[in-house]
Design a protein around this motif. Structure first.
Motif, mmCIF file in Angstrom:
data_model
loop_
_atom_site.group_PDB
_atom_site.id
_atom_site.type_symbol
_atom_site.label_atom_id
_atom_site.label_comp_id
_atom_site.label_asym_id
_atom_site.label_seq_id
_atom_site.Cartn_x
_atom_site.Cartn_y
_atom_site.Cartn_z
ATOM 1 N N MET A 64 12.641 -9.506 14.676
ATOM 2 C CA MET A 64 12.478 -10.795 14.663
ATOM 3 C C MET A 64 13.576 -11.568 13.528
ATOM 4 O O MET A 64 13.286 -11.183 12.418
ATOM 5 N N TYR A 98 5.033 -16.902 9.511
ATOM 6 C CA TYR A 98 5.424 -15.422 9.840
ATOM 7 C C TYR A 98 4.764 -14.772 8.675
ATOM 8 O O TYR A 98 5.109 -13.545 8.228
ATOM 9 N N LYS A 116 3.989 -10.739 9.026
ATOM 10 C CA LYS A 116 5.042 -10.266 9.764
ATOM 11 C C LYS A 116 6.490 -9.557 9.363
ATOM 12 O O LYS A 116 6.642 -9.918 8.391
ATOM 13 N N VAL A 137 10.138 -9.280 9.414
ATOM 14 C CA VAL A 137 11.068 -10.224 10.085
ATOM 15 C C VAL A 137 12.590 -10.175 9.453
ATOM 16 O O VAL A 137 12.593 -9.335 8.247
#
Ligand code: 4AD
Ligand code: MG
Length: 431
Positions: free
Chosen positions: A2, A12, A15, A17
């Protein structure tokens, strides 16, 4: 993987990323590298720890030069101690393009050095904050007039005649005719307000003024509302609401940028209605008592006079009814005193000077024609403008706000050149 913008990093947390951007700064403790990455939407610190990444990733550090473009992947973590609020624990790094010898370093540079590299200077943090502030001011300006039922009418930039006087026109060729870059959309807005009642234009304007002050640009952006059936009091009131609206929006949405700019926010918070209103004559009396004892009644204020007056107030001040001879041909004479005209300038506080100039317009055909002839104006070129006084003429008024002067004041920056992406200054237009 992502891919996210730093500006939305708060969504986020936890997460993994990828952020694509440029290396803004770096330092290392030996076992941990700290990279500050900017991607244009924000800044984040990325942590590269020897224990957690492959050796070839960790060893990229020496190759990571300032302003190299990179893609960095890792897990987002909230960090209250970090000036950015969030950090990334890096898993991998890819160099997109390696920069060599970036000319701007983290030490202070002079403006003489920075202006010719404006195309790079825009990446610096203060400039980043200023342009984002400018964006928000523009949006607030549009929202203010749109929410009050104004119609946007774009004024032409190539024009056959002057609005603010012939001495400051940039001349160009229009096939076999002469044309001028517009100094103001006002005359066209006067026509438009008779068709749409409340209108505004918002575009670039040009002044070939040979002024080299911290407030003058050769090309600047101006917002110009014009309203049919409005008088001087109406536009003074409108200008107050307008400025308050902009300030409120900036305080709501651009705290971070104001902090980067080291702006004293309390100065903006103290801007409340009503603003001070003084006549030109009162302002002259004030100047006489404050260092300009020989200032002659009848002359327009220059930069030092505006600075002096505006320093005397916490809030913006509106100076109205200037001498007729010092002002533009279209301003309406004060019925109570033929030596002055129904006009207003708004001066920003803290010495920033004039941000708004406006007036009630002469709506009487014969008076306007007489005035133009007296000033030796080429009356035939203005036939269309005079027509507006022939067919259903009404009292009408408007003003112009200089975008860059407004941003200059709100941001608290010393010189106007930093408030526009690519400034046009006296004899300087590179890049
Ligand atoms: O006072 P000015 O010249 O007014 C007009 O042009 C009118 N026709 C406006 C109108 O009534 N529709 O300019 C308006 C504002 C100033 O108050 C100032 O903020 C800005 O435009 N301005 C400049 N900004 C940067 N550099 C310059 N050289 C500027 N000249 C004016
Ligand atoms: Mg003015």
């Amino acid at each position: 993987m992502m891919e996210i913008d730093i500006g939305e990093v708060s969504k986020y947390v936890g997460k993994i990323v990828t952020i694509k951007g440029w290396l803004y700064n770096k330092r290392s403790s030996g076992k941990i590298h700290f990279l500050i990455i900017r991607d244009g939407t924000g800044y984040i610190q990325a942590i590269v720890e020897k224990k957690y990444v492959r050796a070839e990733i960790f060893d990229l550090y020496d190759e990571l030069t300032l302003e190299s473009s990179i893609e960095v992947t890792g897990k987002i973590r909230e960090d209250k101690r970090s000036p950015f609020g969030y950090e990334m624990d890096v898993e991998s790094i890819k160099i997109v393009h390696k920069t060599l010898d970036y000319p701007i370093s983290k030490k202070e540079h002079g403006v003489g050095f920075l202006l010719p590299i404006r195309h790079l200077w825009l990446r610096s943090k203060k400039q980043w904050a200023l342009m984002r502030l400018r964006h928000t001011v523009i949006k607030a300006i549009r929202d203010f007039f749109d929410s009050r039922g104004f119609i946007l009418i774009d004024a032409p930039i190539l024009t056959p005649s002057a609005c603010e006087g012939t001495t400051t026109l940039f001349e160009t060729e229009y096939f076999d005719e002469k044309a001028y870059l517009s100094q103001s959309g006002q005359l066209y807005m006067e026509a438009a307000c008779m068709a749409f009642k409340k209108v505004y234009c918002f575009g670039p304007t040009f002044r070939a003024e040979k002024s080299k002050t911290r407030r003058h640009l050769m090309e600047f952006w101006m917002i110009e509302p014009e309203i049919a059936f409005a008088n001087l009091d109406d536009i003074m009131e409108l200008s107050e609401d307008f400025i308050l609206y902009i300030i409120e929006r900036v305080l709501e949405q651009r705290r971070e940028e104001l902090k980067i700019l080291e702006r004293d926010i309390s100065r903006l918070e103290s801007v409340k209605k009503p603003f001070h209103r003084v006549s030109y004559t009162e302002a002259v009396n004030f100047l006489h008592k404050n260092g300009f004892k020989d200032f002659p009644w009848g002359e327009d204020f220059g930069t030092p006079h505006e600075t002096k007056i505006s320093e005397a107030y916490e809030k913006p001040v509106i100076v109205h009814r200037y001498p007729k001879e010092a002002k533009a041909f279209y301003m309406k004479e004060d019925p109570d005193n033929p030596d002055v005209v129904l006009c207003m300038d708004m001066l920003a506080p803290e010495g920033y000077g004039e941000i708004i100039g406006g007036s009630q317009r002469e709506d009487d055909y014969d008076k306007l024609l007489k005035r133009m002839k007296k000033l030796n104006m080429p009356v035939d070129d203005y036939k269309w403008y005079l027509d507006l006084r022939k067919y259903g003429s009404v009292p009408h008024s408007g003003f112009g706000l200089g975008l860059e002067r407004t941003v200059q004041w709100i941001a608290g920056v010393h010189h106007i050149r930093e408030t526009i992406p690519f400034p046009r200054l006296l004899e300087k237009m590179y890049p």
